[in-house]
Design a protein around this motif. Structure first.
Motif, PDB file in Angstrom:
ATOM      1  N   VAL A 292     100.297  45.260 116.696  1.00  0.00           N
ATOM      2  CA  VAL A 292      99.210  44.342 116.371  1.00  0.00           C
ATOM      3  C   VAL A 292      97.836  44.967 116.586  1.00  0.00           C
ATOM      4  N   GLN A 293      97.703  45.883 117.543  1.00  0.00           N
ATOM      5  CA  GLN A 293      96.396  46.468 117.783  1.00  0.00           C
ATOM      6  C   GLN A 293      95.916  47.261 116.570  1.00  0.00           C
ATOM      7  N   ILE A 294      96.821  47.933 115.890  1.00  0.00           N
ATOM      8  CA  ILE A 294      96.455  48.641 114.662  1.00  0.00           C
ATOM      9  C   ILE A 294      96.127  47.631 113.564  1.00  0.00           C
ATOM     10  N   GLY A 295      96.853  46.508 113.543  1.00  0.00           N
ATOM     11  CA  GLY A 295      96.550  45.464 112.579  1.00  0.00           C
ATOM     12  C   GLY A 295      95.155  44.908 112.753  1.00  0.00           C
ATOM     13  N   LEU A 296      94.729  44.731 114.003  1.00  0.00           N
ATOM     14  CA  LEU A 296      93.374  44.246 114.248  1.00  0.00           C
ATOM     15  C   LEU A 296      92.339  45.242 113.746  1.00  0.00           C
ATOM     16  N   LYS A 297      92.611  46.517 113.936  1.00  0.00           N
ATOM     17  CA  LYS A 297      91.671  47.531 113.447  1.00  0.00           C
ATOM     18  C   LYS A 297      91.592  47.497 111.930  1.00  0.00           C
ATOM     19  N   GLN A 298      92.712  47.229 111.275  1.00  0.00           N
ATOM     20  CA  GLN A 298      92.704  47.134 109.822  1.00  0.00           C
ATOM     21  C   GLN A 298      91.844  45.970 109.348  1.00  0.00           C
ATOM     22  N   LEU A 299      91.829  44.899 110.124  1.00  0.00           N
ATOM     23  CA  LEU A 299      90.975  43.766 109.775  1.00  0.00           C
ATOM     24  C   LEU A 299      89.502  44.159 109.766  1.00  0.00           C
ATOM     25  N   GLN A 300      89.127  45.086 110.621  1.00  0.00           N
ATOM     26  CA  GLN A 300      87.730  45.502 110.712  1.00  0.00           C
ATOM     27  C   GLN A 300      87.394  46.607 109.715  1.00  0.00           C
ATOM     28  N   SER A 301      88.375  47.339 109.233  1.00  0.00           N
ATOM     29  CA  SER A 301      88.107  48.496 108.384  1.00  0.00           C
ATOM     30  C   SER A 301      88.317  48.212 106.902  1.00  0.00           C
ATOM     31  N   GLN A 302      88.982  47.110 106.576  1.00  0.00           N
ATOM     32  CA  GLN A 302      89.204  46.784 105.177  1.00  0.00           C
ATOM     33  C   GLN A 302      87.995  46.041 104.605  1.00  0.00           C
ATOM     34  N   GLU A 303      88.185  45.469 103.416  1.00  0.00           N
ATOM     35  CA  GLU A 303      87.067  44.819 102.756  1.00  0.00           C
ATOM     36  C   GLU A 303      86.637  43.522 103.443  1.00  0.00           C
ATOM     37  N   ILE A 304      87.451  43.014 104.372  1.00  0.00           N
ATOM     38  CA  ILE A 304      87.106  41.761 105.044  1.00  0.00           C
ATOM     39  C   ILE A 304      86.405  42.026 106.369  1.00  0.00           C
ATOM     40  N   ALA A 305      85.863  43.235 106.524  1.00  0.00           N
ATOM     41  CA  ALA A 305      85.267  43.592 107.815  1.00  0.00           C
ATOM     42  C   ALA A 305      84.110  42.673 108.176  1.00  0.00           C
ATOM     43  N   THR A 306      83.375  42.169 107.149  1.00  0.00           N
ATOM     44  CA  THR A 306      82.242  41.305 107.454  1.00  0.00           C
ATOM     45  C   THR A 306      82.665  39.873 107.769  1.00  0.00           C
ATOM     46  N   GLU A 307      83.903  39.531 107.520  1.00  0.00           N
ATOM     47  CA  GLU A 307      84.385  38.182 107.797  1.00  0.00           C
ATOM     48  C   GLU A 307      84.853  38.118 109.259  1.00  0.00           C
ATOM     49  N   TRP A 308      83.898  37.963 110.150  1.00  0.00           N
ATOM     50  CA  TRP A 308      84.218  38.003 111.572  1.00  0.00           C
ATOM     51  C   TRP A 308      85.046  36.800 112.004  1.00  0.00           C
ATOM     52  N   GLY A 309      84.989  35.728 111.276  1.00  0.00           N
ATOM     53  CA  GLY A 309      85.850  34.585 111.589  1.00  0.00           C
ATOM     54  C   GLY A 309      87.316  34.939 111.432  1.00  0.00           C
ATOM     55  N   VAL A 310      87.620  35.714 110.389  1.00  0.00           N
ATOM     56  CA  VAL A 310      89.003  36.157 110.172  1.00  0.00           C
ATOM     57  C   VAL A 310      89.416  37.151 111.249  1.00  0.00           C
ATOM     58  N   VAL A 311      88.508  38.072 111.579  1.00  0.00           N
ATOM     59  CA  VAL A 311      88.807  39.063 112.621  1.00  0.00           C
ATOM     60  C   VAL A 311      89.080  38.373 113.956  1.00  0.00           C
ATOM     61  N   MET A 312      88.241  37.420 114.322  1.00  0.00           N
ATOM     62  CA  MET A 312      88.422  36.731 115.593  1.00  0.00           C
ATOM     63  C   MET A 312      89.671  35.862 115.596  1.00  0.00           C
ATOM     64  N   ALA A 313      90.040  35.328 114.440  1.00  0.00           N
ATOM     65  CA  ALA A 313      91.299  34.581 114.360  1.00  0.00           C
ATOM     66  C   ALA A 313      92.490  35.492 114.668  1.00  0.00           C
ATOM     67  N   GLY A 314      92.420  36.716 114.144  1.00  0.00           N
ATOM     68  CA  GLY A 314      93.468  37.686 114.466  1.00  0.00           C
ATOM     69  C   GLY A 314      93.471  38.053 115.934  1.00  0.00           C
ATOM     70  N   VAL A 315      92.291  38.193 116.535  1.00  0.00           N
ATOM     71  CA  VAL A 315      92.196  38.505 117.963  1.00  0.00           C
ATOM     72  C   VAL A 315      92.831  37.407 118.802  1.00  0.00           C
ATOM     73  N   ILE A 316      92.549  36.157 118.474  1.00  0.00           N
ATOM     74  CA  ILE A 316      93.100  35.039 119.238  1.00  0.00           C
ATOM     75  C   ILE A 316      94.623  35.009 119.142  1.00  0.00           C
ATOM     76  N   VAL A 317      95.143  35.242 117.934  1.00  0.00           N
ATOM     77  CA  VAL A 317      96.601  35.258 117.764  1.00  0.00           C
ATOM     78  C   VAL A 317      97.236  36.345 118.619  1.00  0.00           C
ATOM     79  N   VAL A 318      96.570  37.494 118.709  1.00  0.00           N
ATOM     80  CA  VAL A 318      97.128  38.635 119.446  1.00  0.00           C
ATOM     81  C   VAL A 318      97.080  38.415 120.953  1.00  0.00           C
ATOM     82  N   ILE A 319      96.011  37.793 121.463  1.00  0.00           N
ATOM     83  CA  ILE A 319      95.874  37.671 122.922  1.00  0.00           C
ATOM     84  C   ILE A 319      96.604  36.452 123.484  1.00  0.00           C
TER      85      ILE A 319
END
Length: 270
Positions: free
Chosen positions: A219-246
């Protein structure tokens, strides 16, 4: 301790707890926000929408990553419990030449930075053809010096007379280890298990080095992909992934907090 002192202590505890937990709470709030709300710097979303969580699972194989992380973390936890408990038993109950020196040498590996051993481990994994495999992600972390030290300190509290009585009763060394040592060391074993699981769950660099596809990535690599792909500016999506992981780590900490504190204190007392 007087009432004013208790009030002051509880106030400090609440304040420091709020400071420590604030980033997690803020990430939780952002996971429900839209892009404009995040840019405006709001703390509470206008509506609690699960759209960001839906996007996370649709744009990434997050369930596959979570399953891989659980398999890897559980395997490392079990491997560390087996290897460290057997090593600690040998250092306490088996007498052999150079035992103290070997233990000192074993413990001294805690002083070696992970970066110094990372490259040799990568070459070893490559020679064993363990790239993109669960064994490549888990086996290098089975022998843990900290875990062996923790269990050894607890095993030292077991009376030597108990060991001698088991020998008189005809118990083999393994039966004494299995039926006597392990049952009285549950607290330290739970502590080591929780430590190993949490450490492995949050690992990023090692899975990145020895995995090249999504089959066993965590999952940690998956979170990095959220920040490096085209959705990097969508911080709501990134933080949703962070919450699911923690969430799994928070649940493990809340459920095993008392056992974790007891195990660490017992390992330090002797």
């Amino acid at each position: 301790m007087g009432l004013p002192q208790k009030i002051w202590i509880y106030f400090l505890l609440i304040l420091t707890s709020a400071l420590v937990f604030f980033p997690v709470l803020y990430a939780f709030m952002i996971s429900f926000m839209t892009g404009p709300e995040i840019i405006q710097g709001k703390f509470f979303p206008q509506t609690f929408s699960f759209e960001n969580y839906t996007k996370v699972f649709s744009r990434l194989p997050l369930m596959n990553y979570l399953l891989n992380s659980f398999i890897v973390s559980a395997s490392v936890m079990i491997g560390q419990l087996i290897v460290c408990s057997l090593a600690a038993y040998a250092f306490v109950f088996l007498k052999f030449k150079g035992r103290d020196f070997i233990f000192f040498l074993f413990i001294s590996t805690m002083m070696i930075p992970w970066e110094a051993t990372m490259i040799p481990n990568v070459f070893t994994i490559r020679n064993l053809d363990w790239y993109n495999t669960y064994q490549g992600l888990t086996v290098p972390f089975f022998a843990l010096a900290f875990g062996t030290f923790l269990l050894r300190q607890h095993f030292l509290t077991i009376p030597k007379e108990l060991h001698e009585a088991s020998q008189i009763a005809g118990l083999s060394r393994f039966k004494f280890f299995w039926k006597v040592v392990l049952p009285v060391s549950k607290t330290s074993l739970v502590t080591l298990g929780a430590y190993g699981f949490l450490t492995t769950w949050n690992m990023y660099l090692w899975p990145l080095l020895i995995t090249t596809n999504q089959s066993v990535r965590t999952v940690q690599i998956g979170l990095k992909q959220l920040q490096s792909q085209e959705i990097a500016t969508e911080w709501g999506v990134v933080m949703a992934g962070v919450i699911v992981v923690i969430i799994p780590t928070l649940l493990l900490l809340f459920l095993g907090q008392k056992q974790l504190q007891k195990g660490l204190s017992k390992g330090a007392l002797k």
